[in-house]
Motif scaffolding. Structure first.
Motif, PDB file in Angstrom:
ATOM      1  N   HIS A 178      16.486  21.164 -13.184  1.00 54.87           N
ATOM      2  CA  HIS A 178      17.255  21.587 -12.020  1.00 54.87           C
ATOM      3  C   HIS A 178      16.730  20.884 -10.772  1.00 54.87           C
ATOM      4  O   HIS A 178      15.576  20.496 -10.706  1.00 54.87           O
ATOM      5  CB  HIS A 178      17.158  23.104 -11.832  1.00 54.87           C
ATOM      6  N   TRP A 179      17.585  20.769  -9.775  1.00 51.02           N
ATOM      7  CA  TRP A 179      17.237  20.126  -8.504  1.00 51.02           C
ATOM      8  C   TRP A 179      16.528  21.115  -7.588  1.00 51.02           C
ATOM      9  O   TRP A 179      16.899  21.269  -6.435  1.00 51.02           O
ATOM     10  CB  TRP A 179      18.488  19.598  -7.820  1.00 51.02           C
ATOM     11  N   THR A 180      15.543  21.797  -8.094  1.00 48.03           N
ATOM     12  CA  THR A 180      14.818  22.779  -7.287  1.00 48.03           C
ATOM     13  C   THR A 180      13.321  22.602  -7.467  1.00 48.03           C
ATOM     14  O   THR A 180      12.862  22.115  -8.495  1.00 48.03           O
ATOM     15  CB  THR A 180      15.189  24.226  -7.687  1.00 48.03           C
ATOM     16  N   GLY A 181      12.580  23.021  -6.456  1.00 48.97           N
ATOM     17  CA  GLY A 181      11.128  23.021  -6.546  1.00 48.97           C
ATOM     18  C   GLY A 181      10.487  21.892  -5.764  1.00 48.97           C
ATOM     19  O   GLY A 181      11.038  20.795  -5.644  1.00 48.97           O
ATOM     20  N   GLY A 182       9.325  22.193  -5.232  1.00 48.60           N
ATOM     21  CA  GLY A 182       8.585  21.226  -4.439  1.00 48.60           C
ATOM     22  C   GLY A 182       8.177  19.994  -5.213  1.00 48.60           C
ATOM     23  O   GLY A 182       8.228  18.878  -4.690  1.00 48.60           O
ATOM     24  N   TYR A 183       7.767  20.179  -6.469  1.00 49.43           N
ATOM     25  CA  TYR A 183       7.353  19.028  -7.276  1.00 49.43           C
ATOM     26  C   TYR A 183       8.518  18.074  -7.496  1.00 49.43           C
ATOM     27  O   TYR A 183       8.370  16.860  -7.421  1.00 49.43           O
ATOM     28  CB  TYR A 183       6.813  19.462  -8.634  1.00 49.43           C
ATOM     29  N   VAL A 184       9.679  18.641  -7.782  1.00 51.06           N
ATOM     30  CA  VAL A 184      10.856  17.819  -8.048  1.00 51.06           C
ATOM     31  C   VAL A 184      11.191  16.959  -6.835  1.00 51.06           C
ATOM     32  O   VAL A 184      11.343  15.741  -6.935  1.00 51.06           O
ATOM     33  CB  VAL A 184      12.061  18.718  -8.420  1.00 51.06           C
ATOM     34  N   ALA A 209       0.835  -1.206   0.000  1.00 44.85           N
ATOM     35  CA  ALA A 209       0.000   0.000   0.000  1.00 44.85           C
ATOM     36  C   ALA A 209       0.869   1.256   0.000  1.00 44.85           C
ATOM     37  O   ALA A 209       0.550   2.234  -0.691  1.00 44.85           O
ATOM     38  CB  ALA A 209      -0.938  -0.009   1.202  1.00 44.85           C
ATOM     39  N   VAL A 210       1.952   1.232   0.752  1.00 48.45           N
ATOM     40  CA  VAL A 210       2.878   2.373   0.760  1.00 48.45           C
ATOM     41  C   VAL A 210       3.495   2.550  -0.624  1.00 48.45           C
ATOM     42  O   VAL A 210       3.590   3.676  -1.137  1.00 48.45           O
ATOM     43  CB  VAL A 210       3.961   2.190   1.846  1.00 48.45           C
ATOM     44  N   ALA A 211       3.915   1.455  -1.234  1.00 49.80           N
ATOM     45  CA  ALA A 211       4.486   1.530  -2.584  1.00 49.80           C
ATOM     46  C   ALA A 211       3.453   2.070  -3.573  1.00 49.80           C
ATOM     47  O   ALA A 211       3.770   2.912  -4.418  1.00 49.80           O
ATOM     48  CB  ALA A 211       4.989   0.158  -3.027  1.00 49.80           C
ATOM     49  N   ALA A 212       2.218   1.590  -3.472  1.00 49.43           N
ATOM     50  CA  ALA A 212       1.157   2.063  -4.370  1.00 49.43           C
ATOM     51  C   ALA A 212       0.905   3.555  -4.179  1.00 49.43           C
ATOM     52  O   ALA A 212       0.743   4.297  -5.164  1.00 49.43           O
ATOM     53  CB  ALA A 212      -0.130   1.268  -4.135  1.00 49.43           C
ATOM     54  N   LEU A 213       0.873   4.001  -2.949  1.00 51.63           N
ATOM     55  CA  LEU A 213       0.669   5.427  -2.680  1.00 51.63           C
ATOM     56  C   LEU A 213       1.825   6.250  -3.238  1.00 51.63           C
ATOM     57  O   LEU A 213       1.618   7.294  -3.872  1.00 51.63           O
ATOM     58  CB  LEU A 213       0.507   5.666  -1.185  1.00 51.63           C
ATOM     59  N   ALA A 214       3.046   5.793  -3.029  1.00 49.80           N
ATOM     60  CA  ALA A 214       4.216   6.523  -3.509  1.00 49.80           C
ATOM     61  C   ALA A 214       4.241   6.605  -5.032  1.00 49.80           C
ATOM     62  O   ALA A 214       4.523   7.666  -5.604  1.00 49.80           O
ATOM     63  CB  ALA A 214       5.494   5.867  -2.987  1.00 49.80           C
ATOM     64  N   VAL A 215       3.928   5.507  -5.708  1.00 47.96           N
ATOM     65  CA  VAL A 215       3.880   5.503  -7.169  1.00 47.96           C
ATOM     66  C   VAL A 215       2.777   6.451  -7.650  1.00 47.96           C
ATOM     67  O   VAL A 215       2.957   7.197  -8.619  1.00 47.96           O
ATOM     68  CB  VAL A 215       3.673   4.066  -7.704  1.00 47.96           C
ATOM     69  N   THR A 216       1.637   6.446  -6.971  1.00 44.35           N
ATOM     70  CA  THR A 216       0.529   7.334  -7.346  1.00 44.35           C
ATOM     71  C   THR A 216       0.921   8.794  -7.187  1.00 44.35           C
ATOM     72  O   THR A 216       0.610   9.626  -8.060  1.00 44.35           O
ATOM     73  CB  THR A 216      -0.726   7.020  -6.501  1.00 44.35           C
ATOM     74  N   VAL A 217       1.595   9.127  -6.101  1.00 49.56           N
ATOM     75  CA  VAL A 217       2.032  10.518  -5.886  1.00 49.56           C
ATOM     76  C   VAL A 217       2.931  10.961  -7.034  1.00 49.56           C
ATOM     77  O   VAL A 217       2.738  12.034  -7.617  1.00 49.56           O
ATOM     78  CB  VAL A 217       2.752  10.666  -4.525  1.00 49.56           C
ATOM     79  N   SER A 218       3.914  10.140  -7.385  1.00 50.97           N
ATOM     80  CA  SER A 218       4.808  10.489  -8.481  1.00 50.97           C
ATOM     81  C   SER A 218       4.042  10.624  -9.796  1.00 50.97           C
ATOM     82  O   SER A 218       4.255  11.576 -10.554  1.00 50.97           O
ATOM     83  CB  SER A 218       5.908   9.438  -8.628  1.00 50.97           C
ATOM     84  N   ALA A 219       3.151   9.685 -10.059  1.00 53.51           N
ATOM     85  CA  ALA A 219       2.378   9.719 -11.305  1.00 53.51           C
ATOM     86  C   ALA A 219       1.528  10.986 -11.395  1.00 53.51           C
ATOM     87  O   ALA A 219       1.491  11.653 -12.439  1.00 53.51           O
ATOM     88  CB  ALA A 219       1.495   8.471 -11.404  1.00 53.51           C
ATOM     89  N   LEU A 220       0.860  11.333 -10.317  1.00 51.48           N
ATOM     90  CA  LEU A 220       0.004  12.519 -10.336  1.00 51.48           C
ATOM     91  C   LEU A 220       0.810  13.815 -10.412  1.00 51.48           C
ATOM     92  O   LEU A 220       0.378  14.789 -11.044  1.00 51.48           O
ATOM     93  CB  LEU A 220      -0.935  12.521  -9.136  1.00 51.48           C
ATOM     94  N   LEU A 221       1.984  13.832  -9.795  1.00 53.38           N
ATOM     95  CA  LEU A 221       2.854  14.997  -9.928  1.00 53.38           C
ATOM     96  C   LEU A 221       3.315  15.172 -11.372  1.00 53.38           C
ATOM     97  O   LEU A 221       3.385  16.295 -11.876  1.00 53.38           O
ATOM     98  CB  LEU A 221       4.062  14.874  -9.002  1.00 53.38           C
ATOM     99  N   HIS A 222       3.609  14.072 -12.038  1.00 53.34           N
ATOM    100  CA  HIS A 222       3.999  14.163 -13.443  1.00 53.34           C
ATOM    101  C   HIS A 222       2.834  14.650 -14.310  1.00 53.34           C
ATOM    102  O   HIS A 222       3.049  15.409 -15.253  1.00 53.34           O
ATOM    103  CB  HIS A 222       4.547  12.822 -13.932  1.00 53.34           C
ATOM    104  N   LEU A 223       1.626  14.253 -13.970  1.00 51.12           N
ATOM    105  CA  LEU A 223       0.465  14.756 -14.707  1.00 51.12           C
ATOM    106  C   LEU A 223       0.291  16.257 -14.471  1.00 51.12           C
ATOM    107  O   LEU A 223       0.039  17.013 -15.403  1.00 51.12           O
ATOM    108  CB  LEU A 223      -0.798  14.003 -14.293  1.00 51.12           C
ATOM    109  N   LYS A 224       0.453  16.681 -13.228  1.00 50.98           N
ATOM    110  CA  LYS A 224       0.341  18.111 -12.916  1.00 50.98           C
ATOM    111  C   LYS A 224       1.405  18.910 -13.661  1.00 50.98           C
ATOM    112  O   LYS A 224       1.115  19.973 -14.212  1.00 50.98           O
ATOM    113  CB  LYS A 224       0.447  18.340 -11.411  1.00 50.98           C
ATOM    114  N   MET A 225       2.628  18.390 -13.691  1.00 50.50           N
ATOM    115  CA  MET A 225       3.693  19.079 -14.417  1.00 50.50           C
ATOM    116  C   MET A 225       3.421  19.080 -15.923  1.00 50.50           C
ATOM    117  O   MET A 225       3.734  20.048 -16.612  1.00 50.50           O
ATOM    118  CB  MET A 225       5.046  18.445 -14.100  1.00 50.50           C
TER     119      MET A 225
END
Length: 133
Positions: free
Chosen positions: A86-92, A5-21
């Protein structure tokens, strides 16, 4: 099941951040299609982690985390497809942390579910003979 469940949540967070970007302007860059693939692939992996009790979704989560973080590292150092990030920003940082968590949680789940133990028991006879004298 907790580690999955933790892995699924973490993958989802990354996926949704990429969609937002992607919606935030990445879609107009050369890496835009990769961000959509990352989004949909990550969401599929998250669903598989929660619904399919098999080693494949765990391997996919590890691959997702490593490849996504690796692609960003390349983009932030030498550039990727003409994009230099760059290694900056909250999304990164949120994406990178979630990808690291996905890798660790998937490996923990694999260990707890006994996949590493099964691998060691299933070594080929030829390999087993190498260590015997």
């Amino acid at each position: 099941m907790y580690a999955r469940a933790v892995a699924a949540l973490a993958v989802t967070v990354s996926a949704l951040l990429h969609l937002k970007m992607w919606f935030g302007g990445v879609r107009d860059q050369s890496v835009g299609p990769a961000f959509l693939v990352n989004t949909f692939g990550g969401l599929v992996i998250a669903v598989l982690l929660l619904t399919w009790r098999h080693w494949v979704p765990l391997l996919l989560a590890v691959g997702f985390g490593l490849s996504t973080a690796g692609a960003f590292t390349i983009a932030a150092t030498v550039g990727l497809f003409g994009v230099h990030d760059h290694w900056t920003g909250g999304y990164v940082w949120t994406a990178l942390i979630s990808e690291a968590i996905a890798v660790v949680a998937a490996l923990v789940a694999a260990g707890r579910e006994g996949y590493f133990a099964r691998l060691s028991r299933q070594r080929s006879p030829a390999l087993r003979g190498v260590h015997q004298h």
